[in-house]
Motif scaffolding. Sequence first.
Motif, mmCIF file in Angstrom:
data_model
loop_
_atom_site.group_PDB
_atom_site.id
_atom_site.type_symbol
_atom_site.label_atom_id
_atom_site.label_comp_id
_atom_site.label_asym_id
_atom_site.label_seq_id
_atom_site.Cartn_x
_atom_site.Cartn_y
_atom_site.Cartn_z
ATOM 1 N N ILE A 30 0.849 -1.186 0.000
ATOM 2 C CA ILE A 30 0.000 0.000 0.000
ATOM 3 C C ILE A 30 0.886 1.238 0.000
ATOM 4 C CG2 ILE A 30 -1.764 1.273 1.258
ATOM 5 C CD1 ILE A 30 -2.706 -1.418 2.380
ATOM 6 N N HIS A 31 0.676 2.097 -0.970
ATOM 7 C CA HIS A 31 1.547 3.253 -1.128
ATOM 8 C C HIS A 31 0.846 4.579 -0.837
ATOM 9 C CE1 HIS A 31 5.093 1.326 -3.103
ATOM 10 N NE2 HIS A 31 4.186 0.360 -3.178
ATOM 11 N N ASN A 32 -0.331 4.544 -0.275
ATOM 12 C CA ASN A 32 -1.033 5.786 -0.007
ATOM 13 C C ASN A 32 -1.254 6.012 1.485
ATOM 14 O OD1 ASN A 32 -2.849 3.773 0.452
ATOM 15 N ND2 ASN A 32 -4.491 4.639 -0.791
ATOM 16 N N LYS A 33 -0.474 5.338 2.309
ATOM 17 C CA LYS A 33 -0.630 5.509 3.744
ATOM 18 C C LYS A 33 -0.139 6.887 4.168
ATOM 19 C CE LYS A 33 -0.070 0.612 4.935
ATOM 20 N NZ LYS A 33 0.733 -0.368 5.677
ATOM 21 N N THR A 34 -0.853 7.483 5.099
ATOM 22 C CA THR A 34 -0.402 8.748 5.657
ATOM 23 C C THR A 34 0.694 8.494 6.677
ATOM 24 O OG1 THR A 34 -2.114 8.626 7.362
ATOM 25 C CG2 THR A 34 -2.656 9.804 5.334
ATOM 26 N N LEU A 35 1.467 9.520 6.937
ATOM 27 C CA LEU A 35 2.571 9.368 7.874
ATOM 28 C C LEU A 35 2.079 9.483 9.308
ATOM 29 C CD1 LEU A 35 5.413 11.490 6.247
ATOM 30 C CD2 LEU A 35 5.137 9.019 6.215
ATOM 31 N N SER A 75 8.797 14.337 10.584
ATOM 32 C CA SER A 75 9.975 14.970 11.158
ATOM 33 C C SER A 75 10.938 15.346 10.033
ATOM 34 C CB SER A 75 10.675 14.010 12.130
ATOM 35 O OG SER A 75 11.975 14.459 12.454
ATOM 36 N N PRO A 76 11.655 16.461 10.179
ATOM 37 C CA PRO A 76 12.648 16.811 9.152
ATOM 38 C C PRO A 76 13.787 15.802 9.053
ATOM 39 C CG PRO A 76 12.842 18.257 11.068
ATOM 40 C CD PRO A 76 11.572 17.487 11.233
ATOM 41 N N THR A 83 13.392 12.132 6.061
ATOM 42 C CA THR A 83 13.906 11.983 4.699
ATOM 43 C C THR A 83 15.409 11.745 4.642
ATOM 44 O OG1 THR A 83 12.085 13.317 3.806
ATOM 45 C CG2 THR A 83 14.047 13.067 2.430
ATOM 46 N N PRO A 84 16.235 12.612 5.272
ATOM 47 C CA PRO A 84 17.680 12.338 5.196
ATOM 48 C C PRO A 84 18.079 11.025 5.848
ATOM 49 C CG PRO A 84 17.221 14.127 6.741
ATOM 50 C CD PRO A 84 15.961 13.868 5.994
ATOM 51 N N HIS A 85 17.384 10.629 6.904
ATOM 52 C CA HIS A 85 17.696 9.371 7.591
ATOM 53 C C HIS A 85 17.510 8.189 6.649
ATOM 54 C CE1 HIS A 85 17.828 6.321 10.750
ATOM 55 N NE2 HIS A 85 16.667 5.867 10.310
ATOM 56 N N VAL A 86 16.382 8.135 5.946
ATOM 57 C CA VAL A 86 16.098 7.010 5.059
ATOM 58 C C VAL A 86 17.008 7.040 3.834
ATOM 59 C CG1 VAL A 86 14.345 5.917 3.614
ATOM 60 C CG2 VAL A 86 13.710 6.841 5.852
ATOM 61 N N ILE A 87 17.208 8.225 3.250
ATOM 62 C CA ILE A 87 18.043 8.315 2.054
ATOM 63 C C ILE A 87 19.477 7.897 2.356
ATOM 64 C CG2 ILE A 87 19.095 9.938 0.424
ATOM 65 C CD1 ILE A 87 16.457 11.412 0.322
ATOM 66 N N VAL A 88 20.016 8.359 3.475
ATOM 67 C CA VAL A 88 21.390 7.990 3.857
ATOM 68 C C VAL A 88 21.494 6.485 4.057
ATOM 69 C CG1 VAL A 88 23.065 8.134 5.728
ATOM 70 C CG2 VAL A 88 22.076 10.211 4.801
ATOM 71 N N TYR A 89 20.505 5.897 4.717
ATOM 72 C CA TYR A 89 20.523 4.456 4.944
ATOM 73 C C TYR A 89 20.415 3.677 3.631
ATOM 74 C CZ TYR A 89 20.779 3.061 9.827
ATOM 75 O OH TYR A 89 21.236 2.741 11.083
ATOM 76 N N MET A 90 19.543 4.119 2.726
ATOM 77 C CA MET A 90 19.387 3.401 1.464
ATOM 78 C C MET A 90 20.657 3.462 0.629
ATOM 79 S SD MET A 90 16.514 1.808 1.222
ATOM 80 C CE MET A 90 16.788 1.414 2.958
ATOM 81 N N PHE A 91 21.341 4.610 0.660
ATOM 82 C CA PHE A 91 22.606 4.690 -0.065
ATOM 83 C C PHE A 91 23.648 3.780 0.577
ATOM 84 C CE2 PHE A 91 26.771 6.577 -1.047
ATOM 85 C CZ PHE A 91 26.710 6.558 -2.425
#
Length: 263
Positions: free
Chosen positions: A111-116, A122-123, A126-134
């Motif tokens: 499911i790709h339409n879940k609300t956060l 939190s600001p 995004t950087p937390h997930v992107i850094v981890y994925m890289f």
Amino acid sequence: MSWDYFAPFAIVALLCWGVGAFAAWRGKRQGVVYGFTLLGLAVFFSFIVAMWVSLERPPMRTMGETRLWYSFFLPLAGIITYSRWKYKWILSFSFILSLVFICINLFKPEIHNKTLMPALQSPWFTPHVIVYMFAYAMLGAAAVMAVYLLFFKKKGIEPREMDLCDNLACVGLAFMTLGMLSGAVWAKSAWGHYWAWDPKETWAAATWFSYLGYVHFRLGRPTVYRKALVGLLISFLLLQMCWYGINYLPSAQGVSVHTYNLN
């Protein structure tokens, strides 16, 4: 942009990555390798951006959405590795891994339409997930190199090949460390503490120490190659457990704050 449009974007991106990988494998002009690989990255990233705009939030909520980022970063890690060390096969392996994760999203979309949930607004999210994925992509490239050296390379392992594993692992470990630090700061603001030793954090710590152990082993015994490569693969298995395996642990259900993607 809805999830229904994922298939055409993914197919075009995969075709571009496939052509780039084939050109690298056959030793064709580097302009073809870079051109098609970067074009595929641009096409795939455009879908991520469109999803971001459509959802009005970063597409990082579900496992399917994080697989989007992993599928994007794998060819990126591959082209960075190819650019630096010119291993002609690395783009083929990154293409195959991206194909696997894209197929998972095609045949088993989540499911790709879940609300956060509030904690994810939190600001730091995004950087937390992107850094981890890289970091995961770089460590995935290191694992691919380890598999190649252990099971497919017919001649002896060369020092420069181990240097490649070391560089990929060190870069991945550095970004993983940044991800853990950003996650700790985020946790402090969201839940009032930096570290809680819940199942996700415990496996994250085990993974971090495992890769750190690999680095120290290489420094202490630089000519012992095969044991180091086995340790690198064990570390990658721990990484898979940390990334998504904990979602299926009974001890994490209803306890871990990191299993929100199953709600």
